[in-house]
Enzyme design. Structure first.
Site: not given
Length: 760
Positions: A428, A481
């Site tokens: 993330d 990401e």
């Protein structure tokens, strides 16, 4: 401390049966300063004061047991009651040779009368350190790839005594003690010893086993105390409770067939269709084991190859969806125990479904009982407050320049893959790690040593993490990401490219550019789409710069962004038609695909973690149920055809796997392209993003394929469409079009995507 365990010599003072204990002579008092530090929990070496030590007249045994009325030493058949030295300290001089003290026990009486409220336990302070020199060396070097085996709480047996070894890294603490339900949360009697320059503190507590609750009482440099959870805890209490839990896995895996097949996999050249799930809200109220009875069956029925779980690691606030982690090594206790989570992963594997997991190394929350200023200093966070404070989320950023912190995170990535058989990690917020000026204005950040904005420490960490995961777990994958144009996200770490940086080493990168551009295009009314045609086609200009996953994730259907179907223009029929056409465009586009739960059946409302998907839309009693069932049936058909068509995945990362047929038909809102496999037939994808039927629309196709058959039509009646299409096979005609000498004359349904394949 003595480590010999021969038979205790019988001296006159102890030569009495157990029912008539001797009384040990009181030892010389401890130096006042040493005693005060011990009682205050600021002593670095309590084992030097407690346990057994040579004395001028024998051996001195001393123990710290607050609230006890009496303490008796027992060895074999001999007993000796220790003298009360005050403040919970008991000690005695035993007339034994220093090398002859056996493995003794303590009988601790809390009641007023003999035999009342007694417990018998081995003395924690008679055991040598239970952490080896190699472990300490690797921890000091920041290279302990199995850190979870060295630090934390581990049930074990030492010298035939069952208990738990507690270890914690707190290099700036003046002292560390253990508080838990086993000592009524009073840490006074459980001070830990410092293991030197490693910064690790250790204590073996006999009689403490799996399921015990605990925290560390840390004396900070200023002498104040803070009660903290174990950063390495492998289990926690269920929030809002915060204690760590001693854990010992007993799980027996049954997924060897899956792991064997995974070992031979080549993810970039194989199908990867991902269903993103927020476990607590997919079916609210279900535990890990209950989810194991439903989730694998549902995902397999729809044909997805993998699930991606939003963060599973423990987090205090459910509204963070798991992205503000306090227990990096513990699956959230909201849904069960760690072995219950293993059971869910195992069930998914046995159903032939891979498990990816969101992993959050970019930041952590400021809760005073967790990682922030853990030992009274900025330990896990950066020491510069400007660098430590994450400007967007009210959290703290890890100090990735500190080797022990990097080790904590790298080992954590390995831990999930090895201990829970996770098949891959989606990392993330990588962009927030890579740039020193991320969400920071002028004057709010300091350039790196070369004057640039790149966070060199984060680059090194990500490279180390990826290299370690791929070395230890070569069949696992990592995905970033990353929303910028950072070069080489999925390039090997040894490959130096643009900017002089080596590749970050990820296996895949989320294609955020494709997602933003294509959704922007789809949100336009068809009459305006011709002015935004480039937003639909631009992704192919960089489609092979990285190994991409196309994500329609949870982030796109919350916080006022609306659900996927609600983003679409027009009335309800047009919204669903756009939704279906877009999904088929996505599945055919180069790159793997990811779809968030609820979007597979065109949920109209935004997702909420409080109630999850609107499953009632699929209830047969709901009047509009066929509308939603039709979209779900399309998703099943997309995955079925996708898995059967190598052209849609075998060359996702190769330019040779794609060719435009029609990229510039902005006025008609049409795009068409071919996908190719290394062998076998191609697939033709045609998207008509206007609400009109186009008869005899001519598209060029390669020679050698005479007859083409429609294998998927998002406008089919069974999916909720109008039923327009090409029911019969379409023959290629010798009429040049789109740069090809032969072409097809097709009927293009309104707001629909077609897939066609040659029949010969």
């Amino acid at each position: 401390m003595l480590r010999h365990r021969p038979t205790w010599r019988k001296h006159v003072a102890l030569d009495k049966p157990p029912s008539e204990p001797g009384r040990a002579e009181a030892p010389a008092p401890l130096p006042a300063e040493e005693r005060a530090r011990l009682l205050a929990g600021t002593h670095h070496d309590p084992h030097a004061l407690l346990g057994v030590h040579p004395g001028p007249d024998g051996v001195v045994i001393r123990t710290l047991r607050p609230y006890a009325e009496a303490v008796t030493v027992v060895a074999g058949g001999w007993r000796a009651e220790l003298a009360d030295e005050g403040d919970g300290m008991f000690g005695g001089v035993l007339p034994a040779a220093p090398d002859s003290v056996p493995a003794y026990e303590l009988v601790i009486r809390y009641g007023a009368e003999p035999g009342e409220d007694e417990i018998t336990t081995a003395d924690p302070y008679r055991f040598p350190p239970t952490l080896g020199e190699l472990d300490l060396h690797l921890i000091g070097e920041g290279r302990h790839e199995e850190l979870w085996r060295a630090l934390g709480a581990h049930p074990m047996t030492v010298d035939s005594v069952a208990g738990t070894r507690f270890t914690v890294w707190a290099p700036n603490a003046r002292g560390v003690r253990i508080a838990g339900d086993f000592n009524h949360w009073d840490p006074t009697a459980a001070p830990m010893r410092s293991l030197g320059s490693s910064g690790v503190w250790e204590l073996f507590l006999p009689g403490v086993g799996a399921g015990a609750l605990y925290k560390f009482d840390i004396a900070r440099p200023d002498g104040s105390h803070t009660l903290r959870v174990d950063p390495m805890a492998r289990r926690t209490e269920c929030p809002p409770a915060t204690a760590s839990v001693v854990e010992s896995s007993r799980y027996v895996w049954h997924d060897q067939e899956w792991l064997t097949a995974r070992a031979d996999a080549a993810p970039h050249r194989e199908p990867l269709s991902v269903y993103e799930v927020h476990l607590p809200s997919w079916r609210p109220g279900l535990s890990y084991r209950e989810l194991a009875g439903q989730l694998p069956r549902y995902v397999r029925d729809l044909g997805f190859t993998h699930v991606e779980l939003m963060p599973v690691a423990e987090h205090p606030f459910g509204g963070s969806w798991g992205y503000q982690v306090t227990g990096f090594y513990a699956p959230t206790a909201r849904l069960g125990a760690p072995d219950d989570f293993r059971y869910l992963v195992d069930a998914l594997h046995r159903a032939g479904i891979g498990v990816l997991m969101d992993w959050v190394p970019a930041h952590f929350p400021k809760d005073e009982w967790a990682l922030a200023r853990f030992d009274g200093t900025p330990l896990y966070e950066h020491p510069d407050p400007a660098r430590a404070e994450h400007p967007d989320w009210g959290t703290l950023e890890f100090d990735l320049g500190r080797r022990e912190v990097r080790n904590f995170l790298v080992a954590n990535a390995v831990y999930w893959c090895e201990e829970f058989h996770i098949d891959g990690l989606r990392v993330d917020a990588v962009a927030s790690m890579l740039y020193l000026d991320y969400s920071r204005g002028e004057g709010q950040w300091t350039p790196n040593a070369y004057g640039g904005r790149e966070n060199l420490e984060a680059v090194a960490f990500l490279q180390e993490m990826n290299a370690t995961v791929y070395r230890r777990c070569p069949s696992a994958i990592t995905a970033a990401e990353e929303s910028t144009a950072w070069p080489g996200v999925t390039r090997a770490t040894h490959h130096v490219g643009e900017g002089g940086f080596g590749g970050l080493g990820f296996g895949f990168k989320w294609n955020m550019g494709w997602m933003h551009d294509s959704l922007e295009y789809m949100a336009k009314d068809p009459v305006h789409r011709k002015h935004h045609h480039g937003e639909l086609t631009f992704s192919l200009a960089y489609a092979y710069a990285e190994n991409y996953i196309l994500p329609i994730s949870h982030d796109e259907v919350v916080h006022g962004k609306r659900s996927l179907v609600a983003k679409m223009p027009g009335d309800w029929w047009q919204q669903r038609a756009n939704h279906r056409a877009y999904l088929a465009f996505m599945w055919a586009h180069p790159g793997k695909q990811l779809l968030f739960m609820g979007q597979e059946f065109a949920q109209g409302a935004e997702w909420s973690e409080e109630h999850g998907p609107d499953w009632w839309l699929l209830d047969p009693s709901y009047p509009a149920e066929p509308d939603h069932r039709g979209v779900r049936d399309l998703v099943r058909a997309l995955n079925t055809e996708y898995l059967a068509t190598a052209a849609l995945w075998e060359r996702d990362s190769e330019p040779a796997g794609f060719a435009w047929v029609l990229a510039d038909a902005a006025d008609t809102n049409v795009v068409a392209f071919l996908r190719f496999a290394a062998g076998g037939s191609p697939l033709l994808a045609v998207c008509n993003f206007s609400p009109v039927v186009r008869e005899g629309y001519r598209l060029g196709v390669p020679e050698g394929w005479d007859v083409w058959r429609e294998v998927l039509n998002t406008d089919a009646l069974r999916y909720g469409g109008s039923g327009v299409g090409n029911e019969k096979p379409v023959r290629a005609e010798p009429e040049p079009a789109s740069g090809h000498p032969v072409s097809l004359g097709l009927v293009l349904p309104p707001l629909a995507t077609l897939w066609l394949r040659p029949t010969t």
